[in-house]
Motif scaffolding. Structure first.
Motif, PDB file in Angstrom:
ATOM      1  N   ALA A  22       0.607  -1.560   0.005  1.00 47.37           N
ATOM      2  CA  ALA A  22       0.025  -0.178  -0.188  1.00 47.37           C
ATOM      3  C   ALA A  22       1.074   1.248   0.083  1.00 47.37           C
ATOM      4  N   ALA A  23       2.061   0.918   0.525  1.00 49.91           N
ATOM      5  CA  ALA A  23       3.227   2.589   0.723  1.00 49.91           C
ATOM      6  C   ALA A  23       3.623   2.356  -0.480  1.00 49.91           C
ATOM      7  N   CYS A  24       3.619   1.768  -1.200  1.00 43.93           N
ATOM      8  CA  CYS A  24       4.401   1.497  -2.213  1.00 43.93           C
ATOM      9  C   CYS A  24       3.096   2.071  -3.920  1.00 43.93           C
ATOM     10  N   TYR A  25       1.986   1.782  -3.979  1.00 47.23           N
ATOM     11  CA  TYR A  25       0.540   3.015  -4.428  1.00 47.23           C
ATOM     12  C   TYR A  25       0.774   4.034  -4.045  1.00 47.23           C
ATOM     13  N   ARG A  26       1.305   4.715  -2.710  1.00 45.89           N
ATOM     14  CA  ARG A  26       1.269   5.771  -2.742  1.00 45.89           C
ATOM     15  C   ARG A  26       2.600   6.203  -3.309  1.00 45.89           C
ATOM     16  N   LEU A  27       3.239   5.863  -2.778  1.00 48.31           N
ATOM     17  CA  LEU A  27       4.514   6.303  -3.802  1.00 48.31           C
ATOM     18  C   LEU A  27       4.780   6.858  -4.491  1.00 48.31           C
ATOM     19  N   VAL A  28       3.759   5.412  -5.480  1.00 51.43           N
ATOM     20  CA  VAL A  28       4.328   5.741  -6.995  1.00 51.43           C
ATOM     21  C   VAL A  28       3.244   7.007  -7.216  1.00 51.43           C
ATOM     22  N   ALA A  29       1.904   6.925  -6.223  1.00 56.17           N
ATOM     23  CA  ALA A  29       1.113   8.693  -6.743  1.00 56.17           C
ATOM     24  C   ALA A  29       1.222   9.840  -6.578  1.00 56.17           C
ATOM     25  N   LEU A  30       1.914   8.964  -5.696  1.00 60.80           N
ATOM     26  CA  LEU A  30       3.463  10.739  -4.854  1.00 60.80           C
ATOM     27  C   LEU A  30       4.025  11.615  -5.895  1.00 60.80           C
ATOM     28  N   TYR A  31       5.162  10.390  -6.726  1.00 59.87           N
ATOM     29  CA  TYR A  31       5.962  10.780  -7.622  1.00 59.87           C
ATOM     30  C   TYR A  31       5.624  10.740  -8.658  1.00 59.87           C
ATOM     31  N   ALA A 184      12.140  -3.511  -5.313  1.00 58.04           N
ATOM     32  CA  ALA A 184      11.523  -3.044  -6.744  1.00 58.04           C
ATOM     33  C   ALA A 184      11.342  -1.850  -6.832  1.00 58.04           C
ATOM     34  N   PHE A 185      10.414  -1.085  -5.523  1.00 58.37           N
ATOM     35  CA  PHE A 185      10.236   0.241  -6.024  1.00 58.37           C
ATOM     36  C   PHE A 185      11.238   1.439  -5.985  1.00 58.37           C
ATOM     37  N   LEU A 186      12.304   1.132  -5.450  1.00 59.25           N
ATOM     38  CA  LEU A 186      13.877   1.605  -5.626  1.00 59.25           C
ATOM     39  C   LEU A 186      13.917   1.241  -6.964  1.00 59.25           C
ATOM     40  N   SER A 187      13.958   0.161  -7.554  1.00 53.32           N
ATOM     41  CA  SER A 187      14.782  -0.060  -9.525  1.00 53.32           C
ATOM     42  C   SER A 187      13.725   1.075 -10.063  1.00 53.32           C
ATOM     43  N   MET A 188      12.316   1.069  -9.799  1.00 52.21           N
ATOM     44  CA  MET A 188      11.719   2.045 -10.443  1.00 52.21           C
ATOM     45  C   MET A 188      12.035   3.426 -10.565  1.00 52.21           C
ATOM     46  N   TYR A 189      12.296   4.310  -8.972  1.00 52.61           N
ATOM     47  CA  TYR A 189      12.518   4.860  -8.938  1.00 52.61           C
ATOM     48  C   TYR A 189      13.850   5.829  -9.946  1.00 52.61           C
ATOM     49  N   ASN A 190      14.821   4.661  -9.777  1.00 48.58           N
ATOM     50  CA  ASN A 190      16.620   4.996 -10.774  1.00 48.58           C
ATOM     51  C   ASN A 190      15.905   4.402 -12.422  1.00 48.58           C
ATOM     52  N   PHE A 191      14.640   4.245 -12.832  1.00 46.85           N
ATOM     53  CA  PHE A 191      14.227   3.892 -13.662  1.00 46.85           C
ATOM     54  C   PHE A 191      13.398   4.912 -14.656  1.00 46.85           C
ATOM     55  N   GLU A 192      12.870   5.285 -13.833  1.00 45.16           N
ATOM     56  CA  GLU A 192      11.807   6.387 -14.126  1.00 45.16           C
ATOM     57  C   GLU A 192      12.605   8.009 -13.565  1.00 45.16           C
ATOM     58  N   ASN A 193      13.983   7.739 -12.681  1.00 44.04           N
ATOM     59  CA  ASN A 193      14.416   9.042 -12.560  1.00 44.04           C
ATOM     60  C   ASN A 193      15.707   9.128 -14.456  1.00 44.04           C
ATOM     61  N   THR A 194      15.537   8.172 -15.142  1.00 44.49           N
ATOM     62  CA  THR A 194      17.206   7.489 -16.127  1.00 44.49           C
ATOM     63  C   THR A 194      16.128   8.464 -17.060  1.00 44.49           C
ATOM     64  N   CYS A 195      14.803   7.792 -17.533  1.00 47.93           N
ATOM     65  CA  CYS A 195      14.124   8.433 -18.432  1.00 47.93           C
ATOM     66  C   CYS A 195      13.786  10.057 -18.474  1.00 47.93           C
ATOM     67  N   GLY A 231      21.099  -2.320   0.623  1.00 48.89           N
ATOM     68  CA  GLY A 231      20.264  -2.552  -0.436  1.00 48.89           C
ATOM     69  C   GLY A 231      18.659  -1.071  -0.391  1.00 48.89           C
ATOM     70  N   ALA A 232      17.405  -1.561  -1.248  1.00 47.86           N
ATOM     71  CA  ALA A 232      16.589  -0.542  -1.188  1.00 47.86           C
ATOM     72  C   ALA A 232      16.222  -0.480   0.495  1.00 47.86           C
ATOM     73  N   ASN A 233      16.781  -0.857   1.433  1.00 49.54           N
ATOM     74  CA  ASN A 233      16.156   0.297   3.213  1.00 49.54           C
ATOM     75  C   ASN A 233      17.292   0.660   3.334  1.00 49.54           C
ATOM     76  N   ILE A 234      17.916   1.036   2.480  1.00 50.41           N
ATOM     77  CA  ILE A 234      18.739   2.471   2.896  1.00 50.41           C
ATOM     78  C   ILE A 234      18.037   3.914   2.735  1.00 50.41           C
ATOM     79  N   ALA A 235      16.488   3.534   2.260  1.00 47.42           N
ATOM     80  CA  ALA A 235      15.681   4.721   1.424  1.00 47.42           C
ATOM     81  C   ALA A 235      14.260   4.718   1.784  1.00 47.42           C
ATOM     82  N   TRP A 236      14.607   3.280   1.960  1.00 46.78           N
ATOM     83  CA  TRP A 236      13.124   2.680   2.103  1.00 46.78           C
ATOM     84  C   TRP A 236      12.733   3.665   4.120  1.00 46.78           C
ATOM     85  N   PRO A 237      12.588   2.938   4.866  1.00 51.71           N
ATOM     86  CA  PRO A 237      11.791   3.338   6.129  1.00 51.71           C
ATOM     87  C   PRO A 237      11.894   5.153   6.354  1.00 51.71           C
TER      88      PRO A 237
END
Length: 252
Positions: A22-31, A184-195, A231-237
């Motif tokens: 649910a947090a991931c969905y909210r973050l996708v919307a937020l970004y 998966a979220f951190l990977s998408m963050y990098n993917f989206e910013n790459t684009c 890994g992603a836990n450096i940013a997730w909290p």
């Protein structure tokens, strides 16, 4: 939208996964990566049953909560009764990847403006940013076959992804997989910013410099160092703290 909590109706492990998803969905919307109620993020529920959590079809990503997520089987049939509909057709991409990749516990798919723009460019992702190096080190490409509704496309999707963690769906969008929702979220963050960076750089009209291909080697070790081995836990909290400040109802 208030619905009864499922916290006491599911295992602690499933509740933790529900909260993360649910947090991931909210973050996708937020970004700003969401596409109204379209696209999906799925996560495999712990246990031998191969059940999954997916968004209730018709809710905006910013509305999704841990209790509103729908639990389905591999055919996208409800396992726990829910007042919300699901979209079996939308599970086409996710189901075949979950089935083929035991490590793909979370599959995240977007139709973001920058992602679709780069997916339409013949050269695809260019090695022009630091962010792009992490994507290119683990990137598959899948050619467009129309809206992904047909079962016969599934083997080709799986082949296109291979053992990679990033998949560019030509003329369609972006997809990432991860062992966890944060991965998966951190990977998408990098993917989206790459684009986004690529679209911005190309719009300037100046000649672009490309990164030496040798730098693309051993990126997994570099990423481990960058994230202090977490890994992603450096940013997730920190991302969860951000959500808690904005709207903590994702955890309901």
């Amino acid at each position: 939208m208030k619905i009864p909590s499922l916290r006491e109706a599911v295992t602690p492990d499933e509740w933790q996964l529900r909260t993360q998803l649910a947090a991931c969905y909210r973050l996708v919307a937020l970004y700003g990566w969401s596409d109204l109620v379209f696209t999906h993020i799925s996560a495999r529920v712990p246990g031998p049953e191969h059940h999954f959590l997916i968004n209730p079809y018709g809710l905006l990503f910013e509305e999704i909560t841990a209790s509103s997520l729908v639990k389905v089987d591999a055919q996208c049939q409800k396992v726990i009764e829910s007042p919300f509909p699901v979209n079996p057709a939308g599970f086409t991409i996710h189901s075949c990847i979950h089935a083929a990749r035991e490590d793909a516990h979370c599959v995240l798919h977007t139709h973001s403006r920058a992602g679709v723009a780069v997916s339409a460019q013949k050269a695809g992702v260019l090695p022009i940013s630091q962010q792009s190096t992490f994507v290119l080190a683990s990137l598959g490409i899948h050619e467009y076959e129309g809206v992904a509704l047909r079962d016969e496309e599934k083997p080709r999707l799986v082949q296109s992804l291979g053992n990679n963690n990033f998949l560019m769906l030509r003329n369609h969008g972006l997809l990432t997989v991860g062992r966890t929702v944060p991965d998966a979220f951190l990977s998408m963050y990098n993917f989206e910013n790459t684009c986004r960076i690529q679209v911005d750089a190309m719009s300037g009209g100046a000649e672009l410099t490309q990164i030496d291909p040798a730098i693309l080697r051993n990126l997994s070790a570099v990423l481990k160092a960058v994230t202090a081995g977490q890994g992603a836990n450096i940013a997730w909290p920190a991302l969860l703290r951000k959500l808690d400040r904005v709207d903590p109802s994702y955890a309901d």
